[in-house]
Enzyme design. Structure first.
Site, PDB file in Angstrom:
ATOM      1  CE  LYS A  13      -2.239  -1.086   3.754  1.00 40.47           C
ATOM      2  NZ  LYS A  13      -1.567  -2.391   4.026  1.00 40.47           N
ATOM      3  NE  ARG A  87      -4.905   0.460  11.279  1.00 39.35           N
ATOM      4  CZ  ARG A  87      -3.892  -0.166  10.698  1.00 39.35           C
ATOM      5  NH1 ARG A  87      -4.031  -1.444  10.397  1.00 39.35           N
ATOM      6  NH2 ARG A  87      -2.766   0.454  10.427  1.00 39.35           N
ATOM      7  NE  ARG A 126       8.582  -5.158   4.181  1.00 38.98           N
ATOM      8  CZ  ARG A 126       7.364  -4.844   4.594  1.00 38.98           C
ATOM      9  NH1 ARG A 126       6.466  -4.404   3.729  1.00 38.98           N
ATOM     10  NH2 ARG A 126       7.029  -4.979   5.875  1.00 38.98           N
ATOM     11  NE  ARG A 160       7.614  -3.558  10.184  1.00 39.86           N
ATOM     12  CZ  ARG A 160       6.355  -3.190  10.225  1.00 39.86           C
ATOM     13  NH1 ARG A 160       5.885  -2.318   9.344  1.00 39.86           N
ATOM     14  NH2 ARG A 160       5.531  -3.694  11.133  1.00 39.86           N
ATOM     15  NE  ARG A 171       3.032  -6.879  10.848  1.00 43.74           N
ATOM     16  CZ  ARG A 171       4.093  -6.704  10.049  1.00 43.74           C
ATOM     17  NH1 ARG A 171       5.193  -7.432  10.221  1.00 43.74           N
ATOM     18  NH2 ARG A 171       4.051  -5.809   9.082  1.00 43.74           N
TER      19      ARG A 171
END
Length: 214
Positions: A13, A87, A126, A160, A171
């Protein structure tokens, strides 16, 4: 034009929002960015945010809607991208009421569809540039061999801590539990459009452009 980008963590996103900002002069409204900006702004709303965050409390829907209200009352440029909000169904209702109050419309809700297993594989590979946020991937776009970001020349590569399989699955579960009802909500309103979020970045960009061209 005002749009919502929907998709689980790591669907891309943020990357696609950057393209929309650059190419359509849109304004990205990311909940996290708005809260950080407000905390340091010194405004009345900013003081409320700073106090809540200092106490370690959860920021309420009312505060986030208040921040969005401030943005809608400012420069509209090419429209707004709602990234990370809403959300929940309650937040979706509150956003709809605010847009109506400000005589704004929601032009599209773009769902970035992904396969969970493929998404986990992609995110665990990533990394990002610590200076400019450019995204890299060990398989498809590895960090440059010369150690310098292709976008800004920075040398600080970051991963991360929660980009691991167990954390990602947690998540994803949280996302589907809270956010999946939004898909039916916006489908019923005729606003929902879906794109393949696992395509190459330029392919996803082209799909979103086609959806927005309508």
């Amino acid at each position: 034009m005002n749009i919502i980008l929907l998709g689980p963590p790591g669907a891309g996103k943020g990357t696609q929002a950057r393209f929309l900002v650059e190419n359509r002069n849109m304004i990205q409204l990311s909940t996290g960015d708005m809260l950080r900006e407000a905390k340091d702004s010194g405004t009345e709303m900013g003081k409320v945010v700073a106090d809540v965050m200092a106490r370690g409390d959860l920021v309420t829907d009312e505060i986030v809607i208040g921040l969005i209200r401030e943005k809608l009352e400012g420069d509209k440029a090419g429209g707004f991208i709602f990234d990370g909000f809403p959300r929940t169904l309650a937040q979706a209702d509150a956003l709809g009421e605010l847009l109506a109050e400000k005589s704004e419309t929601l032009d599209a809700v773009v769902e970035m569809q992904v396969d969970d297993n493929a998404l986990v594989a992609r995110i665990t590979a990533r990394s990002t540039c610590g200076s400019c946020g450019e995204v890299y991937n060990d398989q498809t776009k590895p960090w440059p061999a010369d150690g310098k970001c292709t976008n800004c020349g920075g040398t600080d590569v970051k991963r991360r801590a929660d980009d691991n399989e167990d954390s990602l699955k947690q998540r994803l579960m949280e996302y589907y539990k809270k956010t999946s009802p939004l898909l039916g909500y916006y489908y019923a309103k005729g606003d929902l459009k879906s794109v393949n979020g696992l395509g190459e970045i330029d392919e996803v960009k082209a799909e979103i452009d086609a959806v927005l061209a309508g």
